[in-house]
Every structure is written in C-alpha cells, then in structure tokens.
Motif scaffolding. Structure first.
Motif, PDB file in Angstrom:
ATOM      1  N   VAL A 126       1.871 -28.207  24.986  1.00  0.00           N
ATOM      2  CA  VAL A 126       0.960 -28.522  23.986  1.00  0.00           C
ATOM      3  C   VAL A 126       1.809 -27.747  22.895  1.00  0.00           C
ATOM      4  O   VAL A 126       2.293 -28.724  21.677  1.00  0.00           O
ATOM      5  N   LEU A 127       1.722 -27.299  22.823  1.00  0.00           N
ATOM      6  CA  LEU A 127       2.471 -26.237  22.269  1.00  0.00           C
ATOM      7  C   LEU A 127       4.592 -26.436  21.735  1.00  0.00           C
ATOM      8  O   LEU A 127       4.673 -26.678  20.264  1.00  0.00           O
ATOM      9  N   GLY A 128       4.980 -27.032  22.775  1.00  0.00           N
ATOM     10  CA  GLY A 128       6.292 -27.946  22.906  1.00  0.00           C
ATOM     11  C   GLY A 128       6.164 -28.592  21.750  1.00  0.00           C
ATOM     12  O   GLY A 128       6.778 -29.219  21.360  1.00  0.00           O
ATOM     13  N   PHE A 129       5.335 -30.017  21.965  1.00  0.00           N
ATOM     14  CA  PHE A 129       5.455 -31.061  21.203  1.00  0.00           C
ATOM     15  C   PHE A 129       4.657 -30.927  19.878  1.00  0.00           C
ATOM     16  O   PHE A 129       4.934 -31.017  18.571  1.00  0.00           O
ATOM     17  N   ALA A 130       3.915 -29.845  19.541  1.00  0.00           N
ATOM     18  CA  ALA A 130       3.259 -29.474  18.400  1.00  0.00           C
ATOM     19  C   ALA A 130       4.544 -28.999  17.652  1.00  0.00           C
ATOM     20  O   ALA A 130       4.674 -29.006  15.670  1.00  0.00           O
ATOM     21  N   ALA A 131       5.237 -27.796  18.131  1.00  0.00           N
ATOM     22  CA  ALA A 131       6.785 -27.686  17.530  1.00  0.00           C
ATOM     23  C   ALA A 131       7.486 -28.370  17.329  1.00  0.00           C
ATOM     24  O   ALA A 131       9.178 -27.407  17.140  1.00  0.00           O
ATOM     25  N   LYS A 132       8.132 -29.371  18.336  1.00  0.00           N
ATOM     26  CA  LYS A 132       8.868 -30.822  17.934  1.00  0.00           C
ATOM     27  C   LYS A 132      10.270 -29.906  19.066  1.00  0.00           C
ATOM     28  O   LYS A 132      10.927 -30.105  18.255  1.00  0.00           O
ATOM     29  N   LYS A 133       9.396 -29.163  19.991  1.00  0.00           N
ATOM     30  CA  LYS A 133      10.861 -28.816  21.110  1.00  0.00           C
ATOM     31  C   LYS A 133      10.616 -29.375  22.121  1.00  0.00           C
ATOM     32  O   LYS A 133      11.569 -28.644  22.880  1.00  0.00           O
ATOM     33  N   GLY A 134       9.582 -30.059  22.195  1.00  0.00           N
ATOM     34  CA  GLY A 134       9.763 -30.286  23.795  1.00  0.00           C
ATOM     35  C   GLY A 134       9.018 -29.372  25.205  1.00  0.00           C
ATOM     36  O   GLY A 134       9.039 -28.058  24.714  1.00  0.00           O
ATOM     37  N   VAL A 135       8.876 -29.585  26.108  1.00  0.00           N
ATOM     38  CA  VAL A 135       8.303 -28.723  27.211  1.00  0.00           C
ATOM     39  C   VAL A 135       9.646 -28.759  27.754  1.00  0.00           C
ATOM     40  O   VAL A 135      10.608 -28.845  27.990  1.00  0.00           O
ATOM     41  N   SER A 136       9.844 -27.173  27.865  1.00  0.00           N
ATOM     42  CA  SER A 136      10.977 -26.028  27.976  1.00  0.00           C
ATOM     43  C   SER A 136      10.790 -25.711  30.117  1.00  0.00           C
ATOM     44  O   SER A 136       9.599 -24.759  30.134  1.00  0.00           O
TER      45      SER A 136
END
Length: 255
Positions: A126-136
């Motif tokens: 969720v945080l990855g998509f919210a920050a436009k970083k993707g899943v790490s």
C-alpha cells in the motif's frame, strides 16, 4: 488440540480487531501523506517533499513493526484473563496433557506471527503504491528478518503463565532488560555521533540528514545481511525455548 487453538483465537478476537483497526488507521494516514506530496497541498512545498522522501525508506518498518508486535502480543491478554476466569484451574481436570496445551498455545502464536507478517507485507504494498515507488522485494526481505526478531517475544508466553498479572510481567522484563537496553541506547548514540563526524568529512556538500544516511547505509545493509543469516536460528531457538518453558510452567500447576 484444534479446539484449544480455536478457543485461543475466539478469546483474542477483540484484541485482534483493535490491533487491526489501529494498523489500518495508521497505514491510511501515512498513505494520505505520501499521496499529498504529488496530488495535494504538500506537492507545492519542495521542503516537505524532501522530508517525506527521506521518511519513505523507514515508513514500511513502522507499519511492519506495528503489525508484527501488535498481532503477536494479542495472545498475552488471554493468558491473564484465563487466571481471572479460573480456566487454568479447570484445565487441570481435562484429559489433555501439558505438552498438547503448550503446543496449542504455541501454534496460536505462530499463526499470529504469520498473520502479522502478511499485514506487514500489505503495508509495504500500500505504501509503495501510495508513494509511487512500487513494491520493494528488499523491503519484504527486511520485514521477514523483523518477523524473525519479533519471534523472540514468544518467551512472553511462559512469563505470562508464571506471573499471572500484566504488571508483574512488565516489571520483570524491565528489571532484566534495563541493562541491555541501556547498552543498546549507548551503542546507538555512539554510532550516530560517529556517522555525524564521518558525514562532515566525507560529504560536506550534502545536507545533514542525507549525509548521515549515506554514511550509515553500508552498516545497516551489513546488519540486515547478518540478521538474515541468523533469522532461522532465532526462530527455531525462540520456538524451542518457548515450548519447553511453557510446558514447565503448566506442569507447575499453580493457581
């Protein structure tokens, strides 16, 4: 044993629901902050954008810790309530030995840890998509290492059986943990001072926090690598120690 496991989860449903509500609320607020950096008020403030960007690499750790610790600790309240309701006294009459009872409690704790890890991964997604970083995948690996470290808290189960009250358990852990905790804080402070001095020498052209982060990153990565190697041993050791201590506490048949 299935019935005992079901009983554990039935009794901890309120603690479970409360932990879930707090976790989702925290995740929602952090996600809104990240979204605001490109689709809200923070998008106009470059200084805030930089601050949020430096916060992102740690945000998944906070949500992960909340999920892992929150769900893993949900069972302790059941142990204390069992003494108040005199369930523990009633178990002495059941045709179930202490080993099966200990196994059911430990299975419940393992399931809670797995559930906590899954929610931690959800938080990362969720945080990855919210920050436009993707899943790490690196973040997920770090969460798995964190889950292994949190498995050490399994030892709180036999401690809860021994002390019967939350206050006594907390007092015991404070008494035994104050010296290691003080040593840990001292070590962290010394490391931060070292990073600040090194940052001034190596990266005088960078801002304070960014320079300190560049100095500390290699040490953090090495620490994660060591923890990843030690993780299976930590989990197995915690399970074995928790099981035998739980059996021992149940066999004491104290009320």
């Amino acid at each position: 044993m299935k019935g005992l496991v079901y009983r554990e989860f039935y009794l901890m449903r309120k603690n479970f629901a409360l932990t879930l509500a707090v976790f989702l609320g925290f995740l929602f607020m952090i996600s809104l902050v990240f979204i605001s950096t490109y689709a809200g008020n923070l998008a106009k403030d470059e200084e805030n954008n930089q601050m949020i960007a430096s916060f992102y690499p740690q945000a998944y750790l906070y949500t992960g810790a909340m999920a892992l610790l929150g769900f893993s600790a949900a069972q302790n309240g059941v142990v204390y309530d069992d003494y108040k309701s005199r369930w523990r006294l009633y178990t002495y009459t059941l045709p179930v030995d202490e080993k099966k009872m200990a196994s059911s409690m430990l299975v419940s704790r393992i399931i809670l840890l797995v559930v906590g890890f899954l929610f931690a991964v959800v938080g990362e997604v969720v945080l990855g998509f919210a920050a436009k970083k993707g899943v790490s995948l690196e973040h997920i690996k770090n969460l798995a290492v964190m889950a292994a470290i949190v498995s050490v808290t399994f030892i709180t189960l036999p401690s809860a059986l021994r002390h019967k009250e939350v206050s006594k358990t907390i007092t015991t852990y404070i008494a035994y943990g104050i010296i290691p905790f003080a040593a840990l804080v001292f070590g962290i402070v010394k490391f931060i001072i070292y990073c600040i001095k090194e940052a001034e020498v190596r990266y005088p052209y960078l801002k304070g926090e960014e320079a300190i982060r560049k100095v500390s990153e290699p040490y953090q990565e090495k620490l994660v690598e060591i923890a990843a190697i030690a993780a299976p041993f930590i989990i197995v050791g915690s399970l074995v120690l928790c099981y035998f201590r739980t059996v021992k506490e149940l066999e004491r048949r104290r009320y």
